[in-house]
Design an enzyme around this catalytic site. Structure first.
Site, PDB file in Angstrom:
ATOM      1  N   LYS A 178      37.137  24.886 -46.972  1.00 41.55           N
ATOM      2  CA  LYS A 178      37.597  23.558 -47.399  1.00 41.55           C
ATOM      3  C   LYS A 178      38.554  23.703 -48.585  1.00 41.55           C
ATOM      4  CE  LYS A 178      36.208  20.438 -50.337  1.00 41.55           C
ATOM      5  NZ  LYS A 178      37.495  19.837 -50.686  1.00 41.55           N
ATOM      6  N   GLY A 231      36.668  26.471 -58.900  1.00 42.16           N
ATOM      7  CA  GLY A 231      36.831  25.105 -59.377  1.00 42.16           C
ATOM      8  C   GLY A 231      36.128  24.917 -60.702  1.00 42.16           C
ATOM      9  N   GLY A 236      30.527  23.909 -59.858  1.00 41.14           N
ATOM     10  CA  GLY A 236      29.883  25.208 -59.629  1.00 41.14           C
ATOM     11  C   GLY A 236      28.373  25.133 -59.850  1.00 41.14           C
ATOM     12  N   GLU A 253      34.011  31.124 -59.274  1.00 46.25           N
ATOM     13  CA  GLU A 253      35.141  31.323 -60.208  1.00 46.25           C
ATOM     14  C   GLU A 253      35.371  29.974 -60.867  1.00 46.25           C
ATOM     15  OE1 GLU A 253      36.531  34.133 -60.822  1.00 46.25           O
ATOM     16  OE2 GLU A 253      35.774  35.327 -59.170  1.00 46.25           O
ATOM     17  N   CYS A 287      43.180  28.370 -64.739  1.00 40.92           N
ATOM     18  CA  CYS A 287      41.813  28.609 -65.234  1.00 40.92           C
ATOM     19  C   CYS A 287      41.814  29.575 -66.409  1.00 40.92           C
ATOM     20  CB  CYS A 287      40.952  29.153 -64.114  1.00 40.92           C
ATOM     21  SG  CYS A 287      41.714  30.579 -63.316  1.00 40.92           S
ATOM     22  N   GLU A 386      37.925  22.510 -71.857  1.00 41.38           N
ATOM     23  CA  GLU A 386      39.064  22.869 -71.022  1.00 41.38           C
ATOM     24  C   GLU A 386      39.980  21.640 -70.876  1.00 41.38           C
ATOM     25  OE1 GLU A 386      38.240  23.717 -66.838  1.00 41.38           O
ATOM     26  OE2 GLU A 386      39.595  25.426 -66.977  1.00 41.38           O
TER      27      GLU A 386
HETATM   28  P1  NAD Z   1      36.891  20.747 -58.856  1.00 38.20           P
HETATM   29  O1  NAD Z   1      35.656  21.467 -59.236  1.00 38.20           O
HETATM   30  O2  NAD Z   1      36.971  19.301 -59.111  1.00 38.20           O
HETATM   31  O3  NAD Z   1      37.170  20.913 -57.291  1.00 38.20           O
HETATM   32  C1  NAD Z   1      37.269  22.198 -56.684  1.00 38.20           C
HETATM   33  C2  NAD Z   1      36.930  22.071 -55.215  1.00 38.20           C
HETATM   34  O4  NAD Z   1      35.554  21.695 -55.108  1.00 38.20           O
HETATM   35  C3  NAD Z   1      37.723  21.015 -54.453  1.00 38.20           C
HETATM   36  O5  NAD Z   1      37.987  21.492 -53.156  1.00 38.20           O
HETATM   37  C4  NAD Z   1      36.750  19.844 -54.412  1.00 38.20           C
HETATM   38  O6  NAD Z   1      36.974  18.974 -53.306  1.00 38.20           O
HETATM   39  C5  NAD Z   1      35.424  20.558 -54.256  1.00 38.20           C
HETATM   40  N1  NAD Z   1      34.222  19.826 -54.703  1.00 38.20           N
HETATM   41  C6  NAD Z   1      34.142  18.784 -55.562  1.00 38.20           C
HETATM   42  N2  NAD Z   1      32.849  18.403 -55.718  1.00 38.20           N
HETATM   43  C7  NAD Z   1      32.104  19.232 -54.940  1.00 38.20           C
HETATM   44  C8  NAD Z   1      30.707  19.366 -54.701  1.00 38.20           C
HETATM   45  N3  NAD Z   1      29.802  18.583 -55.285  1.00 38.20           N
HETATM   46  N4  NAD Z   1      30.294  20.351 -53.862  1.00 38.20           N
HETATM   47  C9  NAD Z   1      31.180  21.192 -53.285  1.00 38.20           C
HETATM   48  N5  NAD Z   1      32.511  21.113 -53.465  1.00 38.20           N
HETATM   49  C10 NAD Z   1      32.969  20.146 -54.292  1.00 38.20           C
HETATM   50  O7  NAD Z   1      38.079  21.550 -59.548  1.00 38.20           O
HETATM   51  P2  NAD Z   1      39.635  21.255 -59.467  1.00 38.20           P
HETATM   52  O8  NAD Z   1      39.916  20.038 -60.287  1.00 38.20           O
HETATM   53  O9  NAD Z   1      40.107  21.289 -58.051  1.00 38.20           O
HETATM   54  O10 NAD Z   1      40.222  22.562 -60.193  1.00 38.20           O
HETATM   55  C11 NAD Z   1      40.239  22.702 -61.566  1.00 38.20           C
HETATM   56  C12 NAD Z   1      39.111  23.586 -62.039  1.00 38.20           C
HETATM   57  O11 NAD Z   1      39.107  24.801 -61.318  1.00 38.20           O
HETATM   58  C13 NAD Z   1      39.254  23.965 -63.483  1.00 38.20           C
HETATM   59  O12 NAD Z   1      38.009  23.865 -64.143  1.00 38.20           O
HETATM   60  C14 NAD Z   1      39.703  25.412 -63.419  1.00 38.20           C
HETATM   61  O13 NAD Z   1      39.416  26.153 -64.561  1.00 38.20           O
HETATM   62  C15 NAD Z   1      38.995  25.900 -62.213  1.00 38.20           C
HETATM   63  N6  NAD Z   1      39.650  27.088 -61.650  1.00 38.20           N
HETATM   64  C16 NAD Z   1      39.071  28.315 -61.830  1.00 38.20           C
HETATM   65  C17 NAD Z   1      39.693  29.466 -61.349  1.00 38.20           C
HETATM   66  C18 NAD Z   1      39.083  30.843 -61.565  1.00 38.20           C
HETATM   67  O14 NAD Z   1      39.556  31.806 -60.962  1.00 38.20           O
HETATM   68  N7  NAD Z   1      38.074  30.991 -62.405  1.00 38.20           N
HETATM   69  C19 NAD Z   1      40.901  29.360 -60.656  1.00 38.20           C
HETATM   70  C20 NAD Z   1      41.461  28.095 -60.483  1.00 38.20           C
HETATM   71  C21 NAD Z   1      40.819  26.953 -60.979  1.00 38.20           C
END
Ligand code: NAD
Length: 493
Positions: A178, A231, A236, A253, A287, A386
């Site tokens: 997804k 994310g 997470g 991650e 990130c 963040e």
């Molecule tokens: P997010 O956590 O809002 O969403 C990430 C993904 O998770 C999306 O596909 C979203 O639809 C899905 N999601 C949302 N709620 C969920 C749930 N309850 N269960 C399962 N999936 C769910 O993050 P974002 O806004 O898309 O991205 C930004 C974040 O990602 C920042 O915190 C950033 O630091 C992190 N990030 C980390 C890395 C890394 O390598 N550590 C890389 C890129 C982004």
């Protein structure tokens, strides 16, 4: 506009709900695509397709290593043939400058090539043991884990897709995937390429939709053997709790709040340029952005003056025109970032440059923020949380020990960078940083060959490199008795 569909068991299908989701260009607010908006029922169909493909059909899992590697190489070749289209799509979808998208696509292509090279590579160890039962030969084999669910964010749409799918597929797993519902279009193209490259039906399944429906269905499923997620830390944590239902293996991650430590003895002009990349690349939506800057007080004013001059000269605009910086991802995120700047001001932070929505010309239609630098004190909200936007904070320090303490004063541990011409100092500071990725006299680069991941609340596990492949494998121990006959252990039995 054509509705982009799910790819389940080798077929393009719409969600059972009939719902759709508009995809917006953050530079203009215009609709650039429409995707099917899936439910938990669609997610379950994909999981069952992957389960059948892994446990019954077994085509991908049992394929000889060379043929599997050839398919991954073909995927890379087909991506290369569509590289311009993929890069343009990521820029339209995410807003980033086109040349940054082009770099992402190039990295994604090489990620498939790298993992194609690891298919069938020597792995595991062998041991000769004799611990009371006679001589034994013990060896390890690596096996795919089974059904792997993968969820990605919007900030590196195609690159995060590749970081996850390439190693999971190379290891022989079947996947349900997804992407973020904000930037899914290049991932749809990725799955078109899978079909063209001859990936067997059910091996990789795409489900387009929200985290709360599709994502939760993945993490709660008893038929998913592993879930990997990139994310936010909050999501997470939710995934981790739900994954407990069947003790799924997890890879996380997550977010970061990474420090950039600048000592007075560094090459200050180089440090300024790297700092710009460190916290403004990809609009600061990275990130590992090193947006929490600590500068030795004796050079702080000079560093700030040089940095502000460069930030103020940056061009801002539609990513297709290759400006220095594009829009942030959504109106909601723009308002969240501007709100964070207001919080900083109310806490006593000084805005050194920027701090407002940028609306010159066509930018009025999109979600642009003037690159912002805040003079802060440790403990202020923008130094702790963040921001995920083009905003950096500056705090001064006097000693090496103080710099290390400030840098480590965070619940995250993804990355960190240090600038100094003193090699021993660089070694001491990077050794002390509680972070998974550290840089000396540079920041930001990632490599397909080197493991990527965080300490503390920045995650669990590593992506990329040989480690990244091992995350998608089970290790089995096989022990063979070398001495013929019964062990003769029980005296009376
Ligand atoms: P997010 O956590 O809002 O969403 C990430 C993904 O998770 C999306 O596909 C979203 O639809 C899905 N999601 C949302 N709620 C969920 C749930 N309850 N269960 C399962 N999936 C769910 O993050 P974002 O806004 O898309 O991205 C930004 C974040 O990602 C920042 O915190 C950033 O630091 C992190 N990030 C980390 C890395 C890394 O390598 N550590 C890389 C890129 C982004």
């Amino acid at each position: 506009m054509e509705i982009k569909k799910n790819y389940i068991n080798g077929k393009w299908v719409e969600s059972e709900t009939g719902r759709t989701l508009d995809i917006l260009n953050p530079a203009t607010g215009e609709v650039i695509g429409v995707v099917t908006h899936s439910s938990a029922v669609d997610a379950e169909r994909a999981i069952q397709a992957a389960k059948t493909a892994f446990y019954q059909t077994r085509e991908w899992r049992d394929m000889d290593a060379q043929t599997r590697a050839d398919i991954l190489l073909k995927i890379a070749d087909l991506m290369e043939a569509r590289a311009d289209e993929l890069a343009r799509t990521d820029t339209l979808d995410n807003g980033k400058p086109l040349r940054e998208s082009e770099g992402d696509i190039s990295d994604a292509i090489h990620c498939y090539r790298y993992y194609a090279g690891l298919v069938g590579a020597p792995e595991g160890s062998t041991y000769q043991v004799n611990q009371g039962f006679g001589k034994m030969h013990s060896y390890e084999v690596r096996e795919p884990i089974g059904v792997v669910a993968q969820i990605t964010p919007w900030n590196y749409p195609l690159l995060m897709t590749a970081w996850k799918l390439a190693p999971a597929l190379a290891a022989g797993n079947c996947v349900v995937f997804k992407p973020s519902d904000l930037s899914p279009l290049s991932t749809v193209m990725q799955f078109e390429i899978f079909e063209q490259a001859g990936l067997p039906a059910g091996t990789a399944n795409l489900v387009l939709g929200s985290g709360t429906e599709v994502g939760v269905a993945f993490s709660s499923s008893m038929d998913v053997d592993m879930i990997t997620f990139t994310g936010s830390t909050a999501v997470g944590q939710d995934i981790m709790k739900r994954a407990a239902c069947n003790v799924k293996k997890i890879g996380l991650e997550l977010g970061g709040k990474s420090p950039l430590v600048i000592f007075a003895d560094c090459n200050l002009d180089a440090a300024v340029e790297w700092a710009m990349i460190g916290f403004l690349f990809n609009q600061g939506e990275v990130c590992s952005a090193v947006a929490r800057m600590y500068v030795e007080n004796s050079v702080k004013d000079e560093f700030v003056k040089k940095l502000v001059a460069k930030m103020e000269a940056m061009t801002i605009g539609n990513g297709l025109e290759n400006p220095d910086i594009g829009p942030v991802i959504t109106e909601k995120d723009m308002n969240r970032i501007l709100g964070m700047i207001e919080t900083a001001k109310s806490e006593g932070a000084k805005v050194l440059t920027g701090g407002y929505r940028y609306t010159e010309g066509d930018c009025a239609k999109g979600y642009f923020i003037k690159p912002t630098l805040l003079d802060c004190k440790q403990g202020m909200t923008p130094v702790r949380e963040e921001i995920f936007g083009p905003v950096g904070t500056i705090v001064g320090f006097d000693t090496e020990a103080e710099a290390i303490a400030l840098a480590n004063d965070t619940e995250y541990g993804l990355a960190g960078a240090v600038f100094t011409e003193n090699g021993a100092k660089a070694l001491r500071v990077t050794t002390e940083l509680r972070a998974g990725i550290t840089w000396v006299n540079c920041c930001e680069p990632t490599f397909n060959q080197a493991p990527w991941g965080g300490y503390k609340m920045s995650g669990i596990g590593r992506e990329l490199g040989v480690h990244g492949m091992e995350e998608y494998q089970e290790t089995k121990q096989i022990n063979i008795a070398l001495e013929p006959g019964a062990p003769g252990w029980y005296v009376n039995g």
